[in-house]
Scaffold this motif. Structure first.
Motif, PDB file in Angstrom:
ATOM      1  N   PHE A 222       3.742   8.782  -5.468  1.00 32.34           N
ATOM      2  CA  PHE A 222       3.785   7.608  -4.607  1.00 32.34           C
ATOM      3  C   PHE A 222       5.207   7.096  -4.434  1.00 32.34           C
ATOM      4  O   PHE A 222       5.971   7.029  -5.403  1.00 32.34           O
ATOM      5  CB  PHE A 222       2.894   6.502  -5.183  1.00 32.34           C
ATOM      6  CG  PHE A 222       1.443   6.889  -5.205  1.00 32.34           C
ATOM      7  CD1 PHE A 222       0.608   6.583  -4.156  1.00 32.34           C
ATOM      8  CD2 PHE A 222       0.920   7.610  -6.277  1.00 32.34           C
ATOM      9  CE1 PHE A 222      -0.722   6.968  -4.162  1.00 32.34           C
ATOM     10  CE2 PHE A 222      -0.416   7.995  -6.297  1.00 32.34           C
ATOM     11  CZ  PHE A 222      -1.237   7.674  -5.227  1.00 32.34           C
TER      12      PHE A 222
ATOM     13  N   GLY B 276       5.541   1.390   2.047  1.00 31.94           N
ATOM     14  CA  GLY B 276       4.212   1.574   2.624  1.00 31.94           C
ATOM     15  C   GLY B 276       3.794   0.401   3.477  1.00 31.94           C
ATOM     16  O   GLY B 276       4.617  -0.433   3.876  1.00 31.94           O
TER      17      GLY B 276
ATOM     18  N   CYS C 165      -4.913   6.069  -5.239  1.00 30.67           N
ATOM     19  CA  CYS C 165      -4.053   5.056  -4.610  1.00 30.67           C
ATOM     20  C   CYS C 165      -4.127   3.724  -5.342  1.00 30.67           C
ATOM     21  O   CYS C 165      -3.178   2.942  -5.304  1.00 30.67           O
ATOM     22  CB  CYS C 165      -4.432   4.888  -3.145  1.00 30.67           C
ATOM     23  SG  CYS C 165      -4.006   6.299  -2.087  1.00 30.67           S
TER      24      CYS C 165
ATOM     25  N   SER D 198      -1.593   4.328  -7.979  1.00 27.43           N
ATOM     26  CA  SER D 198      -0.278   4.512  -7.346  1.00 27.43           C
ATOM     27  C   SER D 198       0.783   4.944  -8.360  1.00 27.43           C
ATOM     28  O   SER D 198       1.918   4.483  -8.336  1.00 27.43           O
ATOM     29  CB  SER D 198       0.164   3.242  -6.599  1.00 27.43           C
ATOM     30  OG  SER D 198      -0.545   3.109  -5.386  1.00 27.43           O
TER      31      SER D 198
ATOM     32  N   LYS E 277       1.417   7.789  -0.149  1.00 28.28           N
ATOM     33  CA  LYS E 277       1.010   8.862  -1.069  1.00 28.28           C
ATOM     34  C   LYS E 277       1.555  10.195  -0.579  1.00 28.28           C
ATOM     35  O   LYS E 277       1.565  10.475   0.620  1.00 28.28           O
ATOM     36  CB  LYS E 277      -0.514   8.929  -1.126  1.00 28.28           C
ATOM     37  CG  LYS E 277      -1.082  10.095  -1.918  1.00 28.28           C
ATOM     38  CD  LYS E 277      -2.326  10.670  -1.251  1.00 28.28           C
ATOM     39  CE  LYS E 277      -1.970  11.459  -0.002  1.00 28.28           C
ATOM     40  NZ  LYS E 277      -3.117  12.138   0.631  1.00 28.28           N
TER      41      LYS E 277
ATOM     42  N   SER F 175      -6.597   4.768   2.837  1.00 30.92           N
ATOM     43  CA  SER F 175      -6.924   4.799   1.410  1.00 30.92           C
ATOM     44  C   SER F 175      -5.986   3.890   0.621  1.00 30.92           C
ATOM     45  O   SER F 175      -6.419   3.128  -0.256  1.00 30.92           O
ATOM     46  CB  SER F 175      -6.832   6.229   0.866  1.00 30.92           C
ATOM     47  OG  SER F 175      -7.794   7.066   1.472  1.00 30.92           O
ATOM     48  N   ALA F 176      -4.696   3.954   0.926  1.00 31.05           N
ATOM     49  CA  ALA F 176      -3.719   3.106   0.252  1.00 31.05           C
ATOM     50  C   ALA F 176      -3.952   1.639   0.593  1.00 31.05           C
ATOM     51  O   ALA F 176      -3.791   0.757  -0.255  1.00 31.05           O
ATOM     52  CB  ALA F 176      -2.307   3.530   0.633  1.00 31.05           C
ATOM     53  N   ASP F 177      -4.337   1.370   1.847  1.00 29.28           N
ATOM     54  CA  ASP F 177      -4.618  -0.009   2.255  1.00 29.28           C
ATOM     55  C   ASP F 177      -5.796  -0.568   1.472  1.00 29.28           C
ATOM     56  O   ASP F 177      -5.769  -1.712   1.006  1.00 29.28           O
ATOM     57  CB  ASP F 177      -4.917  -0.070   3.752  1.00 29.28           C
ATOM     58  CG  ASP F 177      -3.717   0.299   4.619  1.00 29.28           C
ATOM     59  OD1 ASP F 177      -2.582   0.242   4.121  1.00 29.28           O
ATOM     60  OD2 ASP F 177      -3.939   0.664   5.787  1.00 29.28           O
TER      61      ASP F 177
ATOM     62  N   ALA G 160       0.886  -1.178   0.000  1.00 24.19           N
ATOM     63  CA  ALA G 160       0.000   0.000   0.000  1.00 24.19           C
ATOM     64  C   ALA G 160       0.916   1.218   0.000  1.00 24.19           C
ATOM     65  O   ALA G 160       1.331   1.709   1.045  1.00 24.19           O
ATOM     66  CB  ALA G 160      -0.903  -0.021   1.222  1.00 24.19           C
ATOM     67  N   TYR G 161       1.239   1.706  -1.174  1.00 27.32           N
ATOM     68  CA  TYR G 161       2.288   2.704  -1.344  1.00 27.32           C
ATOM     69  C   TYR G 161       1.921   4.041  -0.696  1.00 27.32           C
ATOM     70  O   TYR G 161       0.802   4.536  -0.842  1.00 27.32           O
ATOM     71  CB  TYR G 161       2.564   2.914  -2.835  1.00 27.32           C
ATOM     72  CG  TYR G 161       3.002   1.657  -3.536  1.00 27.32           C
ATOM     73  CD1 TYR G 161       4.268   1.130  -3.337  1.00 27.32           C
ATOM     74  CD2 TYR G 161       2.132   0.983  -4.399  1.00 27.32           C
ATOM     75  CE1 TYR G 161       4.671  -0.040  -3.981  1.00 27.32           C
ATOM     76  CE2 TYR G 161       2.521  -0.175  -5.044  1.00 27.32           C
ATOM     77  CZ  TYR G 161       3.788  -0.691  -4.826  1.00 27.32           C
ATOM     78  OH  TYR G 161       4.180  -1.850  -5.454  1.00 27.32           O
TER      79      TYR G 161
ATOM     80  N   GLY H 183      -1.912   8.748   2.717  1.00 30.62           N
ATOM     81  CA  GLY H 183      -2.636   7.637   2.104  1.00 30.62           C
ATOM     82  C   GLY H 183      -3.245   6.686   3.103  1.00 30.62           C
ATOM     83  O   GLY H 183      -4.436   6.396   3.041  1.00 30.62           O
TER      84      GLY H 183
ATOM     85  N   ASP I  26      -9.403   9.704  -1.904  1.00 36.15           N
ATOM     86  CA  ASP I  26      -8.050   9.392  -2.369  1.00 36.15           C
ATOM     87  C   ASP I  26      -7.886   7.970  -2.872  1.00 36.15           C
ATOM     88  O   ASP I  26      -6.837   7.634  -3.434  1.00 36.15           O
ATOM     89  CB  ASP I  26      -7.037   9.621  -1.240  1.00 36.15           C
ATOM     90  CG  ASP I  26      -6.783  11.087  -0.948  1.00 36.15           C
ATOM     91  OD1 ASP I  26      -7.252  11.940  -1.722  1.00 36.15           O
ATOM     92  OD2 ASP I  26      -6.114  11.376   0.060  1.00 36.15           O
TER      93      ASP I  26
END
Length: 284
Positions: free
Chosen positions: A41, A45, A147, A150, A17, A110-112, A14-15, A107, A143
């Motif tokens: 990105f 993460g 994401c 990415s 952000k 949101s990245a997760d 999960a990069y 992130g 977001d």
């Protein structure tokens, strides 16, 4: 299949952000804000992994796992939404290794959620495109679609109207992230924005836009978290290409020409401040 391929198949990063610039243009009636931003990105993460299981479940570990719910979590929401829309009945035992601070403007959740969509798309053999997954992600948060991709992109609207920037000039740079281990509420920061439209995002390469841009949420965030002023001063002392707050904070970032320069800046910050989280990465 080799062990290394198995790991690649069953894990997804999960990069982190970064908002290289964030111009807030106006408040919208639905509570969101119209923004213009450059999303970028890093190659570091949180990490999401999956194993066979009955139903869709979530386990959480890692430095920032404390207090996170295993049942009320964007990871589960993303997994359940993808399963419902794709007609999937296969289970998934998910695990989140939480390495990024919570409520930190880089992130996080949101990245997760985005990484979960990419991972389960592969694990369940769905073969959806990233654009299709980004559409699935829209109800999960402003977001999350960015994401999902990415990749460096320009975001408008509430941040979900995306234009990928090909051949961007960030890949020759490294970034240092620094966070005071103080969580901030995105809603509180946006609520504290003064409502003044200070103009549109510029044109040019991502680096040019970033250096000529601003983060309109930095001033209200500094008012709520004064230590950000000290953090930004420390970053400036390391003579970066640029330094600024990301998103709604409280993470700040600095860009450098090399990883070595970023590492030197990290040592400088850690020597000067206790109780901080830092991370170095290169741009994807």
């Amino acid at each position: 299949m080799s062990d290394s391929n198995l790991v690649m198949t069953n894990e997804e990063t999960a990069y982190a952000k970064i908002n290289l610039a964030l111009h807030v243009r106006k408040r919208l009636p639905d509570g969101y804000h119209q923004i213009e931003t450059i999303f970028a990105f890093l190659d570091q993460g949180d990490v999401i992994s999956v194993e066979p299981g009955a139903g869709v479940t979530l386990e959480i570990s890692g430095q920032f796992s404390e207090g996170l719910s295993r049942t009320d979590n964007l990871v589960l929401q993303a997994a359940q939404r993808l399963a419902e829309l794709s007609g999937v009945t296969q289970g998934a035992r998910l695990h989140l290794d939480k390495r990024l601070p919570v409520a930190s403007g880089i992130g996080g959740g949101s990245a997760d959620a985005a990484a979960t969509l990419r991972l389960l798309n592969r694990y369940w053999g769905l073969d959806h495109s990233l654009a299709a997954l980004a559409d699935v992600a829209k109800p999960l948060g402003a977001d999350v679609p960015a994401c999902v991709h990415s990749e460096t992109c320009r975001g408008t609207g509430i941040g979900q109207d995306l234009a990928i920037i090909a051949g961007d000039d960030l890949r020759n740079h490294a970034a240092l992230l620094i966070n005071p281990l103080v969580g901030v509420s995105t809603a509180d920061i946006f609520a504290a924005w003064d409502g003044v439209d200070r103009g549109a995002l510029g044109d040019g390469s991502p680096m040019e836009i970033a250096r000529n841009g601003r983060n309109d949420l930095q001033k209200p965030a500094v008012a709520l978290v004064p230590i950000l002023t000290d953090m930004l001063q420390l970053l400036d002392e390391s003579q970066p290409v640029m330094a600024q707050m990301s998103g709604s904070g409280a993470t700040c970032f600095a860009l450098f020409d090399t990883l070595d320069a970023a590492a030197a800046a990290e040592r400088h910050c850690r020597k000067a401040m206790d109780n901080i989280w830092t991370m170095i990465g290169e741009f994807r």
